[in-house]
Design a protein around this motif. Structure first.
Motif, PDB file in Angstrom:
ATOM      1  N   GLY A  42      -7.626  -2.210  16.519  1.00 15.91           N
ATOM      2  CA  GLY A  42      -7.582  -0.890  17.111  1.00 15.91           C
ATOM      3  C   GLY A  42      -7.986  -0.955  18.563  1.00 15.91           C
ATOM      4  O   GLY A  42      -8.719  -1.871  18.984  1.00 15.91           O
ATOM      5  N   LEU A  43      -7.545   0.010  19.354  1.00 17.72           N
ATOM      6  CA  LEU A  43      -7.807  -0.052  20.791  1.00 17.72           C
ATOM      7  C   LEU A  43      -9.296   0.005  21.099  1.00 17.72           C
ATOM      8  O   LEU A  43      -9.786  -0.726  21.976  1.00 17.72           O
ATOM      9  CB  LEU A  43      -7.080   1.087  21.509  1.00 17.72           C
ATOM     10  CG  LEU A  43      -7.188   1.070  23.039  1.00 17.72           C
ATOM     11  CD1 LEU A  43      -6.581  -0.207  23.616  1.00 17.72           C
ATOM     12  CD2 LEU A  43      -6.511   2.303  23.636  1.00 17.72           C
ATOM     13  N   GLN A  67      -9.859  -4.823  33.659  1.00 25.11           N
ATOM     14  CA  GLN A  67      -8.574  -4.218  33.302  1.00 25.11           C
ATOM     15  C   GLN A  67      -8.718  -3.601  31.919  1.00 25.11           C
ATOM     16  O   GLN A  67      -8.618  -4.291  30.908  1.00 25.11           O
ATOM     17  CB  GLN A  67      -7.445  -5.258  33.296  1.00 25.11           C
ATOM     18  CG  GLN A  67      -7.199  -5.929  34.632  1.00 25.11           C
ATOM     19  CD  GLN A  67      -6.111  -6.996  34.543  1.00 25.11           C
ATOM     20  OE1 GLN A  67      -5.301  -7.018  33.623  1.00 25.11           O
ATOM     21  NE2 GLN A  67      -6.113  -7.906  35.515  1.00 25.11           N
ATOM     22  N   THR A  68      -8.975  -2.310  31.851  1.00 25.16           N
ATOM     23  CA  THR A  68      -9.186  -1.649  30.577  1.00 25.16           C
ATOM     24  C   THR A  68      -7.881  -1.609  29.794  1.00 25.16           C
ATOM     25  O   THR A  68      -6.881  -1.058  30.254  1.00 25.16           O
ATOM     26  CB  THR A  68      -9.714  -0.221  30.778  1.00 25.16           C
ATOM     27  OG1 THR A  68     -10.920  -0.281  31.549  1.00 25.16           O
ATOM     28  CG2 THR A  68      -9.996   0.455  29.454  1.00 25.16           C
ATOM     29  N   ALA A  69      -7.880  -2.199  28.611  1.00 23.60           N
ATOM     30  CA  ALA A  69      -6.663  -2.330  27.808  1.00 23.60           C
ATOM     31  C   ALA A  69      -6.116  -0.970  27.397  1.00 23.60           C
ATOM     32  O   ALA A  69      -6.863  -0.021  27.153  1.00 23.60           O
ATOM     33  CB  ALA A  69      -6.948  -3.176  26.571  1.00 23.60           C
ATOM     34  N   THR A  70      -4.791  -0.901  27.309  1.00 21.83           N
ATOM     35  CA  THR A  70      -4.121   0.305  26.814  1.00 21.83           C
ATOM     36  C   THR A  70      -3.186   0.016  25.650  1.00 21.83           C
ATOM     37  O   THR A  70      -2.790   0.940  24.933  1.00 21.83           O
ATOM     38  CB  THR A  70      -3.291   0.977  27.931  1.00 21.83           C
ATOM     39  OG1 THR A  70      -2.222   0.115  28.330  1.00 21.83           O
ATOM     40  CG2 THR A  70      -4.153   1.320  29.142  1.00 21.83           C
ATOM     41  N   VAL A  71      -2.817  -1.251  25.448  1.00 23.00           N
ATOM     42  CA  VAL A  71      -1.762  -1.600  24.497  1.00 23.00           C
ATOM     43  C   VAL A  71      -2.330  -2.360  23.299  1.00 23.00           C
ATOM     44  O   VAL A  71      -3.037  -3.354  23.461  1.00 23.00           O
ATOM     45  CB  VAL A  71      -0.683  -2.476  25.172  1.00 23.00           C
ATOM     46  CG1 VAL A  71       0.374  -2.903  24.156  1.00 23.00           C
ATOM     47  CG2 VAL A  71      -0.041  -1.734  26.336  1.00 23.00           C
ATOM     48  N   THR A  72      -2.020  -1.882  22.110  1.00 19.68           N
ATOM     49  CA  THR A  72      -2.177  -2.620  20.859  1.00 19.68           C
ATOM     50  C   THR A  72      -0.961  -2.298  20.001  1.00 19.68           C
ATOM     51  O   THR A  72      -0.203  -1.359  20.305  1.00 19.68           O
ATOM     52  CB  THR A  72      -3.452  -2.216  20.092  1.00 19.68           C
ATOM     53  OG1 THR A  72      -3.318  -0.845  19.670  1.00 19.68           O
ATOM     54  CG2 THR A  72      -4.707  -2.379  20.934  1.00 19.68           C
ATOM     55  N   PHE A  73      -0.782  -3.024  18.922  1.00 23.18           N
ATOM     56  CA  PHE A  73       0.331  -2.702  18.034  1.00 23.18           C
ATOM     57  C   PHE A  73       0.157  -1.312  17.431  1.00 23.18           C
ATOM     58  O   PHE A  73       1.138  -0.577  17.249  1.00 23.18           O
ATOM     59  CB  PHE A  73       0.463  -3.757  16.937  1.00 23.18           C
ATOM     60  CG  PHE A  73       0.956  -5.089  17.449  1.00 23.18           C
ATOM     61  CD1 PHE A  73       2.191  -5.187  18.074  1.00 23.18           C
ATOM     62  CD2 PHE A  73       0.195  -6.233  17.305  1.00 23.18           C
ATOM     63  CE1 PHE A  73       2.662  -6.403  18.550  1.00 23.18           C
ATOM     64  CE2 PHE A  73       0.655  -7.455  17.771  1.00 23.18           C
ATOM     65  CZ  PHE A  73       1.888  -7.547  18.402  1.00 23.18           C
ATOM     66  N   GLU A 100      -1.286   1.255  18.922  1.00 17.34           N
ATOM     67  CA  GLU A 100      -0.940   2.220  19.961  1.00 17.34           C
ATOM     68  C   GLU A 100       0.580   2.349  20.106  1.00 17.34           C
ATOM     69  O   GLU A 100       1.102   3.450  20.307  1.00 17.34           O
ATOM     70  CB  GLU A 100      -1.556   1.797  21.297  1.00 17.34           C
ATOM     71  CG  GLU A 100      -3.057   1.999  21.385  1.00 17.34           C
ATOM     72  CD  GLU A 100      -3.452   3.462  21.348  1.00 17.34           C
ATOM     73  OE1 GLU A 100      -2.842   4.256  22.099  1.00 17.34           O
ATOM     74  OE2 GLU A 100      -4.353   3.809  20.564  1.00 17.34           O
ATOM     75  N   LEU A 101       1.271   1.244  20.017  1.00 16.90           N
ATOM     76  CA  LEU A 101       2.732   1.289  20.103  1.00 16.90           C
ATOM     77  C   LEU A 101       3.316   2.110  18.956  1.00 16.90           C
ATOM     78  O   LEU A 101       4.202   2.951  19.163  1.00 16.90           O
ATOM     79  CB  LEU A 101       3.301  -0.133  20.095  1.00 16.90           C
ATOM     80  CG  LEU A 101       2.997  -0.971  21.346  1.00 16.90           C
ATOM     81  CD1 LEU A 101       3.306  -2.440  21.096  1.00 16.90           C
ATOM     82  CD2 LEU A 101       3.798  -0.470  22.543  1.00 16.90           C
TER      83      LEU A 101
END
Length: 340
Positions: free
Chosen positions: A27-28, A40-46, A48-49
């Motif tokens: 999870g994000l 770099q604060t992450a925005t993408v995970t499976f 989230e997609l």
């Protein structure tokens, strides 16, 4: 609330992020709590997609050259190839685990989209062609599933690129010709103008997976109006990039993030030139930047559809994914017509 649409993203560096230590199956919040990528604060995970409605993306094989910010980058073909092969292996391991499905032909894309699989469909895109030893090596990568190649990132052995002006090299002309003959599309996103127009003259099937408009932001990283028209003339689609520095000239970290309305301005500009049917998404989120440089309001990937509410209602589904769907189902893996 934006109505749910099918999303297809023209550009995501999924394997590069995994290589950096990010487990995109988390999870994000869990990923952010122990994120190995500093600043770099992450925005993408499976997850989230899935939450955004993304069923297919172009997933990159991206080899990073050595430079001031990348001391571990490649310095020769062997190093570039090793990076790309490691990322290819990551996609295959995700496929074995049922997380992704690698898509090689248009019919596979359509089967995936009408099916009920929870896996993310991935079309392999090589960003920067240095992993290809020479044009004779291209069949290896085609057999491995690569269906789109951007010959340049910065300058490569094949072409001038971003902030590195120059035409196609001799090997580059041979590579573009081999791509045309083997049904590999050309991603024009990072090509310098001289290389772009040479590739166009060679009959390359061109798309721009992640490229905003030079009418708003100067520099050879962005498409001129004439380049956008050339991509569209061949049936190609242009993906909109969710990066503040690509939206407003002179933007710097620490300033207020650029509003999504500016990205909508880029979209409307392209539509005025070539029609909405050639405009799609190519977010590039987590492609070497994080939430800090994403447009205002995009705190995580599931916020991407907020852009659609700023576009005319009748074009939202197309920009979200149907335009890329049309291109993929018609052209993915298909050979170009012989040149006369």
């Amino acid at each position: 609330m934006t109505r749910s649409f099918l999303l297809i993203d023209g550009h995501l560096d999924l394997a590069m992020n995994a290589e950096a230590g990010r487990d995109l199956r988390k999870g994000l919040e869990a990923l952010r709590a122990r994120d190995p990528v500093a600043g770099q604060t992450a925005t993408v995970t499976f997850g989230e997609l899935r939450a955004a409605g993304t069923r297919v993306c172009f997933g990159t094989l991206f080899a990073l050259p050595r430079g001031p910010g990348s001391p571990g980058g490649y310095t020769d073909h062997a190093g570039a190839r090793a990076q790309a092969l490691a990322q290819l292996d990551q996609y295959r391991r995700w496929e074995d685990a049922g997380v992704v499905r690698l898509l090689r032909e248009g019919r596979e894309v359509e089967e995936h989209l009408v099916g009920e699989s929870g896996a993310l469909g991935v079309v392999l895109l090589m960003e920067g062609a240095d992993p290809v030893r020479d044009p004779g090596d291209l069949p290896f990568w085609v057999d491995s599933g690569v269906r789109v190649i951007g010959p340049a990132w910065g300058r490569t052995r094949y072409a001038g690129g971003t902030d590195a002006p120059g035409p196609l090299t001799g090997a580059g002309r041979e590579l573009v010709t081999a791509m045309r003959e083997l049904g590999v599309a050309l991603d024009a996103s990072h090509l310098d103008d001289a290389a772009f127009w040479e590739a166009a003259s060679l009959g390359a099937r061109m798309i721009a997976t992640h490229a905003n408009s030079r009418a708003f932001v100067p520099g050879n990283r962005h498409l001129t109006d004439e380049m956008a028209r050339a991509v569209a003339t061949g049936g190609g689609v242009i993906g909109l990039v969710f990066l503040s520095t690509f939206l407003r000239p002179g933007w710097e970290i620490g300033q207020a993030r650029v509003p999504l309305s500016v990205l909508a301005d880029h979209a409307r500009h392209y539509a005025g030139l070539v029609g909405w049917e050639h405009v799609g998404l190519g977010t590039d989120l987590d492609g070497g930047f994080g939430r800090e440089k994403a447009p205002a309001g995009v705190e995580r990937y599931r916020d991407v559809p907020a852009l659609l509410s700023l576009l005319p209602p009748e074009v939202r589904a197309g920009v979200a994914g149907e335009h890329w769907r049309r291109w993929l189902t018609r052209y993915l893996g298909a050979r170009c017509s012989p040149r006369r």
